[in-house]
Design an enzyme around this catalytic site. Structure first.
Site, PDB file in Angstrom:
ATOM      1  N   ARG A  72       0.865  -1.168   0.000  1.00  0.00           N
ATOM      2  CA  ARG A  72       0.000   0.000   0.000  1.00  0.00           C
ATOM      3  C   ARG A  72       0.910   1.229   0.000  1.00  0.00           C
ATOM      4  O   ARG A  72       1.999   1.207   0.579  1.00  0.00           O
ATOM      5  CB  ARG A  72      -0.889   0.027   1.247  1.00  0.00           C
ATOM      6  N   HIS A  73       0.480   2.282  -0.664  1.00  0.00           N
ATOM      7  CA  HIS A  73       1.270   3.519  -0.692  1.00  0.00           C
ATOM      8  C   HIS A  73       1.567   4.012   0.726  1.00  0.00           C
ATOM      9  O   HIS A  73       0.910   3.615   1.699  1.00  0.00           O
ATOM     10  CB  HIS A  73       0.516   4.604  -1.462  1.00  0.00           C
ATOM     11  N   GLY A  74       2.530   4.917   0.841  1.00  0.00           N
ATOM     12  CA  GLY A  74       2.889   5.473   2.135  1.00  0.00           C
ATOM     13  C   GLY A  74       1.890   6.505   2.627  1.00  0.00           C
ATOM     14  O   GLY A  74       0.850   6.755   2.004  1.00  0.00           O
ATOM     15  N   ALA A 386       1.534   2.113   4.119  1.00  0.00           N
ATOM     16  CA  ALA A 386       2.733   1.318   3.806  1.00  0.00           C
ATOM     17  C   ALA A 386       2.572  -0.166   4.134  1.00  0.00           C
ATOM     18  O   ALA A 386       3.554  -0.900   4.235  1.00  0.00           O
ATOM     19  CB  ALA A 386       3.979   1.870   4.518  1.00  0.00           C
TER      20      ALA A 386
END
Length: 462
Positions: A72-74, A386
């Protein structure tokens, strides 16, 4: 001098109360949780690999062949919609009192006064973009994975790096790449992160999901019922009282955005926001359940199509694992030793549901909040910023039988997972494929996602 000391003591007391409030709330921010709240040891040392895994079960003769990481994106900024709601709430506090009555209003309603004085620094142009902390999340995660699997991340090994088309994911992928340093190869001509929405945003391409869940208000009936139920009503009334606003001016959405602002300030700026002072730990538990309820019915076990739409990603994972096994058996170099793909909480959650993880005996509903106090489905523990789901394929020598030659481990947020079929942290690749045989062979994305030709209701279809 005495008044200065009293003033300093008051400020210190307020700050101390805010710190205590933040500490009570951090475990309940759901999908807006910091990664450090899942792995607290990272607060002290962002590159720590944490406590040594006990009983991993991996034979010493096993060497990693391939790593597939779904990230997952930060840490990100709020969406434009969330920023608009926060602006609306803040404007109501500014309008609450005339300037002439400022002193009296401050004494009567200190929380509202403090929040009215808070600077509204968010603007809609931030709209879900990656925050500086999000870049650090990804760079540090890359360094930890490289330290955990040094043979796979050795210099001149090839990295396949893909992402959702969303800006925050592309930037997260670039930050992950930077975290590995200059020696890692991106392959022959891969200068940028590859966009792959068919895998990272499969839900957008699933017509049945879009029509019957995403754009169907009745699909979220449990969420709506909880917003109007006794638990949320109590939280809204308490917030209205603290803000000296008529309860009619607040609703569950505005109270939730105040709570999320507490989480954003902590995640983005590492500060305890005055918005946190509105909520107790009990309030936080209710608001966490509201978040989890939405994720459950929109991305988790609520409807079959939520998870079935992810079978295209699940099958792709196993196709690459199959290829690595074939290359190993033919004594060829592994063409893709490291595959990293950056998506969303909405990418990971359906996939984990498809595989049967974090499933409670009783569905999450608006009327069973108390019974779900110890539920498995807690999104803050599963998909914080994240979040990462890692499949590691091993080749093992000196095994008793041929099936044990290829084995797999899974890690969620850098912790070994117990496989559903064995309750062990390691599985032969053959056993894992056999357990998920039906999904691998019978879950066809096009058929699963095709809209029904008859005019049934959404609930009938779901």
């Amino acid at each position: 001098m005495a008044s200065l000391r009293v003033g300093c003591a008051f400020v210190f007391a307020v700050l101390l109360l805010l710190e205590v409030a933040s500490a009570e709330l951090t475990g309940y921010f759901g999908t807006k949780s910091r990664y450090e709240d899942v792995n607290p040891y990272l607060v002290r040392d962002p590159l720590s690999l944490g406590p040594a895994a006990v009983g991993s079960g991996l034979p010493p003769s096993c060497a990693p062949l391939q790593l597939r990481a779904l990230l997952r994106h930060g840490t990100r900024y709020p969406t434009a919609e969330q920023i608009r709601r926060l602006g609306d709430l803040h404007a109501r506090l500014l309008r609450r009192r005339p300037a002439a009555d400022a002193g009296a209003a401050a004494a009567a309603c200190p929380v509202a006064t403090d929040l009215a004085a808070w600077q509204m620094w968010y603007n809609e142009s931030l709209d879900g973009r990656l925050a500086p902390q999000g870049r650090r999340d990804m760079e540090q995660l890359a360094r930890r994975l490289a330290a955990r699997f040094p043979a796979l991340f050795a210099a001149r090994r090839r990295l396949v790096l893909a992402s959702s088309s969303k800006h925050r994911c592309l930037q997260s992928g670039a930050a992950f790449r930077r975290g590995l340093g200059p020696s890692f190869s991106l392959g022959s001509d891969e200068a940028e992160v590859e966009v792959n929405d068919s895998l990272m945003r499969f839900f957008d391409h699933c017509a049945k999901f879009v029509a019957l869940v995403e754009e169907n208000d009745t699909a979220m009936c449990q969420v709506k019922a909880f917003k109007e139920g006794p638990e949320m009503k109590k939280v809204v009334e308490k917030a209205a009282s603290a803000l000296c606003l008529p309860v009619e001016e607040l609703n569950a959405d505005l109270v939730q955005v105040a709570f999320l602002t507490c989480s954003y300030e902590l995640a983005i700026k590492n500060v305890t926001s005055p918005w946190c002072s509105l909520f107790s730990e009990e309030d936080a538990k209710v608001l966490e359940y509201l978040n989890d309820l939405k994720q459950y019915w929109k991305r988790g076990y609520g409807y079959d199509i939520n998870s079935r739409s992810s079978c295209i990603l699940f099958q792709d994972i196993f196709q690459h694992l199959d290829k690595a096994v074939e290359e190993s058996k033919s004594s060829k170099p592994i063409s893709s030793p490291v595959i990293v793909q950056v998506g969303h909480a909405e990418t990971l959650q359906p996939l984990l549901a498809l595989m049967g993880f974090f499933k409670d005996d009783e569905p999450l509903k608006a009327n069973n909040y108390i019974r779900q106090a110890h539920r498995k489905f807690r999104t803050g523990q599963i998909v914080p910023y994240a979040a990462n789901l890692v499949f590691v394929l091993y080749h093992c020598d000196q095994v008793k039988n041929p099936e044990e030659e290829y084995q797999v481990q899974m890690l969620l947020n850098e912790k070994l997972m117990l496989f559903q079929h064995s309750n062990e942290t390691i599985s032969t690749y053959a056993d894992l494929k056999d357990y998920y045989k039906s999904i691998l062979e019978n879950c066809h994305f096009k058929e699963e996602c095709e809209l029904p030709k008859v005019n049934n209701t959404a609930i009938d279809e779901l």
